[in-house]
Scaffold this motif. Sequence first.
Motif, PDB file in Angstrom:
ATOM      1  N   SER A  61       0.838  -1.204   0.000  1.00 31.43           N
ATOM      2  CA  SER A  61       0.000   0.000   0.000  1.00 31.43           C
ATOM      3  C   SER A  61       0.869   1.249   0.000  1.00 31.43           C
ATOM      4  O   SER A  61       0.606   2.210  -0.731  1.00 31.43           O
ATOM      5  N   THR A  62       1.890   1.255   0.861  1.00 33.47           N
ATOM      6  CA  THR A  62       2.931   2.281   0.786  1.00 33.47           C
ATOM      7  C   THR A  62       4.069   1.647   0.003  1.00 33.47           C
ATOM      8  O   THR A  62       4.885   0.909   0.545  1.00 33.47           O
ATOM      9  N   GLY A 118       6.849   6.904  -2.950  1.00 29.83           N
ATOM     10  CA  GLY A 118       5.959   8.054  -2.866  1.00 29.83           C
ATOM     11  C   GLY A 118       4.590   7.776  -3.447  1.00 29.83           C
ATOM     12  O   GLY A 118       3.712   8.647  -3.452  1.00 29.83           O
ATOM     13  N   GLY A 119       4.386   6.554  -3.944  1.00 31.52           N
ATOM     14  CA  GLY A 119       3.101   6.151  -4.502  1.00 31.52           C
ATOM     15  C   GLY A 119       2.551   4.943  -3.772  1.00 31.52           C
ATOM     16  O   GLY A 119       3.157   4.438  -2.827  1.00 31.52           O
ATOM     17  N   LYS A 120       1.429   4.450  -4.234  1.00 31.80           N
ATOM     18  CA  LYS A 120       0.759   3.334  -3.590  1.00 31.80           C
ATOM     19  C   LYS A 120       0.709   2.120  -4.514  1.00 31.80           C
ATOM     20  O   LYS A 120       0.438   2.247  -5.705  1.00 31.80           O
ATOM     21  N   GLY A 121       0.961   0.950  -3.928  1.00 30.74           N
ATOM     22  CA  GLY A 121       0.758  -0.299  -4.636  1.00 30.74           C
ATOM     23  C   GLY A 121      -0.612  -0.857  -4.315  1.00 30.74           C
ATOM     24  O   GLY A 121      -1.439  -0.213  -3.655  1.00 30.74           O
ATOM     25  N   THR A 122      -0.873  -2.078  -4.754  1.00 34.06           N
ATOM     26  CA  THR A 122      -2.185  -2.693  -4.513  1.00 34.06           C
ATOM     27  C   THR A 122      -2.187  -3.572  -3.266  1.00 34.06           C
ATOM     28  O   THR A 122      -3.213  -4.128  -2.910  1.00 34.06           O
ATOM     29  N   ALA A 166       6.047   1.656 -11.584  1.00 34.44           N
ATOM     30  CA  ALA A 166       4.604   1.826 -11.721  1.00 34.44           C
ATOM     31  C   ALA A 166       3.928   1.613 -10.376  1.00 34.44           C
ATOM     32  O   ALA A 166       4.137   0.581  -9.732  1.00 34.44           O
ATOM     33  N   ASN A 167       3.132   2.579  -9.946  1.00 37.21           N
ATOM     34  CA  ASN A 167       2.358   2.479  -8.708  1.00 37.21           C
ATOM     35  C   ASN A 167       0.895   2.253  -9.079  1.00 37.21           C
ATOM     36  O   ASN A 167       0.144   3.198  -9.332  1.00 37.21           O
ATOM     37  N   ALA A 168       0.474   0.972  -9.118  1.00 40.26           N
ATOM     38  CA  ALA A 168      -0.862   0.641  -9.598  1.00 40.26           C
ATOM     39  C   ALA A 168      -1.955   1.025  -8.610  1.00 40.26           C
ATOM     40  O   ALA A 168      -3.120   1.143  -8.989  1.00 40.26           O
ATOM     41  N   ALA A 188      10.294  12.487  -8.724  1.00 41.68           N
ATOM     42  CA  ALA A 188       8.907  12.892  -8.954  1.00 41.68           C
ATOM     43  C   ALA A 188       7.984  11.683  -8.881  1.00 41.68           C
ATOM     44  O   ALA A 188       8.396  10.549  -9.138  1.00 41.68           O
ATOM     45  N   VAL A 189       6.740  11.961  -8.512  1.00 42.33           N
ATOM     46  CA  VAL A 189       5.655  10.982  -8.579  1.00 42.33           C
ATOM     47  C   VAL A 189       4.573  11.602  -9.446  1.00 42.33           C
ATOM     48  O   VAL A 189       3.966  12.611  -9.073  1.00 42.33           O
ATOM     49  N   SER A 190       4.344  11.030 -10.622  1.00 46.17           N
ATOM     50  CA  SER A 190       3.474  11.666 -11.611  1.00 46.17           C
ATOM     51  C   SER A 190       2.233  10.837 -11.891  1.00 46.17           C
ATOM     52  O   SER A 190       2.330   9.624 -12.100  1.00 46.17           O
TER      53      SER A 190
END
Length: 391
Positions: A38-39, A62-66, A100-102, A123-125
């Motif tokens: 998730s983090t 900096g993004g979230k996974g599943t 990739a942060n799905a 960056a997190v885009s």
Amino acid sequence: MFKKLTMATGVVTLVAACGGGNDSAPAVSQLFAQTNDSTNAVVHFIRNADGTLTKQPAVLTGGKGTNGVNYFMGNIVAPDALTSNHSVIVGTDGSQLFVANAGDNTVSTFSIDKTSGTLTLLAVSPTGGTRPTSLAFANNVLYVTHQQGVNELGAYRVGSDGKLTSIGTYPVVQQDALPTEVSVSPDGKFVIVNGFLKTLTPVQPANALLAYPINADGTLGQVVSSTSVGVGPFGGVFGRGAQAGVYATSDAAGGTASSYSFANSGSFTPLSGPVAVTGQAAPCWIAITPDNKFVYVSSGSGAISLFSLDGNGKLSLANASAASEPPVLSTTSGFANDSWVSPDGKFLYQDYAGDDKIVAYSIGVNGTLTKLGEQPANTQSKISLQGLTGT
């Protein structure tokens, strides 16, 4: 993925699921995967001269996974939640890492310090799509496929600050087709996309290989579609050098592997296959040695299968179970998914998502694999490990 594996064998992992070298070798050789927690975080290793791995601290994306939630499997927690190849890639010159942060529809861009191995998040885009899962990079443009949407393929200019700017979105075979892989042809002229479904329920592969010509500005032209000889091509890999026009696929739904010649027009012509991956279910992931002699196909049943590739681009099965790891969970196999071969062709690294670990192998002169060691991934769900690439 284990549920539908019994119901649809390889089709299951088909939609349940490789990186490259650089022109200038970095001072520090590395390996990267993602936790898909998730983090979300990058699982980071130094690659030692003998092929073994030294673990480094995980680095947050900096993004979230599943967190292991698998859309294809009906949103249960199951291995290969991203149902893709190449969810983590290194840029062409080895100075950038993309993840990739799905879980929140973003892509993270890192800089790689080639001397120290340090990762710095730039960056997190947002991609503007739903569940980005496969990445490819060429000429400062990142190509991303998504699991859902009308236009599941996107092209993004990468800025000096690491941020992505959309320059185009494109349809694949149909809406919500769930592509499993995007890559760029060795000559840099085409973006290749494969691994589609006509329908998700029931699972029905589309059996298509798509090639999009790359325009001078990185946008894409009119797609060229070829019908695959194998059922459900999931992963694909091009040869190198004189065999750069050879494209080998792992055909998840059919339990086979195939090879094609790739023409300047963007069309694929079968060279061999489908060749049965005897005794293995859901062969989805594929890697090739730099000398083009050996192709490794990893499967949801937990084994790595060894194929030889001849000078004409034809595949032959040499060993259906060149390596495997026993399962640690009663609910799934060791689940061999993403793999990566070192640029010198000496080592193969393999994710075992069902066992939450990465295993290092040396590659013998005849393609045999000898286990060197393993490292835990320490994902939150214990089965969400995804992606593998290195320098």
